[in-house]
Design an enzyme around this catalytic site. Structure first.
Site, short mmCIF file in Angstrom:
data_model
loop_
_atom_site.label_atom_id
_atom_site.label_comp_id
_atom_site.label_asym_id
_atom_site.label_seq_id
_atom_site.Cartn_x
_atom_site.Cartn_y
_atom_site.Cartn_z
CG ASN A 1 12.53 18.12 -31.90
OD1 ASN A 1 11.37 17.83 -31.61
ND2 ASN A 1 13.53 17.26 -31.78
CE LYS B 1 14.93 17.44 -28.49
NZ LYS B 1 16.25 17.03 -28.00
CG HIS C 1 15.61 13.60 -32.77
ND1 HIS C 1 16.09 13.16 -31.57
CD2 HIS C 1 15.88 14.93 -32.82
CE1 HIS C 1 16.61 14.18 -30.91
NE2 HIS C 1 16.50 15.27 -31.65
CD GLU D 1 15.72 13.41 -27.99
OE1 GLU D 1 14.54 13.71 -28.26
OE2 GLU D 1 16.58 14.26 -27.67
CD GLU E 1 19.36 17.24 -34.14
OE1 GLU E 1 19.07 18.37 -33.74
OE2 GLU E 1 18.69 16.22 -33.85
N GLY F 1 20.98 18.37 -26.04
CA GLY F 1 20.46 18.54 -24.68
C GLY F 1 21.53 18.53 -23.61
CB SER G 1 23.82 22.44 -26.93
OG SER G 1 23.49 21.34 -26.11
P1 PGA Z 1 18.88 20.63 -28.08
O1 PGA Z 1 18.17 19.52 -29.00
O2 PGA Z 1 18.86 21.91 -28.87
O3 PGA Z 1 18.04 20.70 -26.84
O4 PGA Z 1 20.26 20.15 -27.82
C1 PGA Z 1 18.35 19.51 -30.38
C2 PGA Z 1 17.56 18.38 -30.98
O5 PGA Z 1 17.47 17.32 -30.36
O6 PGA Z 1 17.00 18.51 -32.09
#
Ligand code: PGA
Length: 249
Positions: A9, A11, A94, A96, A166, A172, A212
């Site tokens: 992803n 983003k 997601h 976000e 997640e 992140g 992460s």
């Molecule tokens: P990250 O994000 O690997 O940077 O923690 C994962 C995601 O949001 O899908």
């Protein structure tokens, strides 16, 4: 048999030229991958059509889609538009999107329906925030996200769903769920799917871990029986590391 999947992803990262380079590099490394995992990348909307042209072994996903089919929805991108440029998957729900764009389970259920009706596969994201885990509510949260987001589907429709667990506190942040925490939740998710759709469909559903996940920890996460791969954010922006995750099986 359920598929192993590693999905990147991106983003809101990469301008067009950099995105095209990254996709080309990922695809080239993926032609030599040592695992049988399906490799997916989810670049920004603006790059999808051109990136599709450089992909051979890697599959294309969008990061989001509109909750309406077409028409006067300025700024939105429909599932038929995504289908028309060769996307096969859409990331839906997601954290976000849930947190910053106030997408609730009702909107996400609509997006899931539209995605399936366009012949695309939803990668449906679920997961709790830290206060919910600390209050020991994480199972309830995930249960209701599944119930309200995807459990309205018929068994035949549900077979096209990829689930991504997640935990929001791991996205992140550099803090990864431990392999035990991931396995515990993935097992719970599979048991929820089994109660709703039966053991066979549950056994065939790919449940990805996200938060992460990186080259250095993918192996121990993917070693769990109910972890079928990863949804990767930051580490998906480096072709070599992303492929290290793909090859972690
Ligand atoms: P990250 O994000 O690997 O940077 O923690 C994962 C995601 O949001 O899908």
């Amino acid at each position: 048999m359920r598929q192993k999947i590693v999905a990147g992803n991106w983003k809101m990262n990469t301008v067009y030229k950099d995105g095209l380079e990254l996709a080309t590099a990922v695809n080239s490394l993926a032609t030599k991958k040592t695992s049988d995992a399906v490799v997916i990348i989810a670049p920004p909307f603006t790059h999808l059509a051109e990136i599709k042209k450089v992909l051979s072994v890697v599959k294309l996903s969008a990061q989001n889609c509109a909750s309406e089919e077409s028409g006067a929805y300025t700024g939105e991108v429909s599932v038929s538009m995504l289908k028309s440029v060769g996307a096969e998957y859409v990331i839906i729900g997601h954290s976000e999107r849930r947190a910053y764009y106030h997408e609730d389970n009702a909107i996400l259920a609509k997006k899931v329906n539209l995605t399936l009706s366009a012949g695309l596969k939803p990668i449906f994201c679920i997961g709790e925030v830290l206060p919910e885990r600390n209050a020991n509510k994480h199972f309830d949260i995930v249960k209701s996200q599944l119930a309200e987001g995807v459990f309205h589907l018929s068994p035949v429709e549900f077979e096209n769903i990829v689930v991504a667990y997640e935990p929001v506190w791991a996205i992140g942040t550099g803090v990864t769920a431990s392999p035990e925490q991931a396995q515990e939740m993935h097992k719970f998710i599979r048991s929820e799917i089994s109660s709703k759709y039966g053991e066979k469909i549950a056994a065939n559903t790919s449940i990805l871990y996200g938060g992460s996940c990186k080259g250095s920890n993918a192996k121990e996460l993917f070693a769990n029986p109910d972890v079928d791969g990863g949804l990767i954010g930051g580490a998906a922006l480096k072709a070599e590391e992303f492929l290290q995750i793909v090859n972690a099986f």
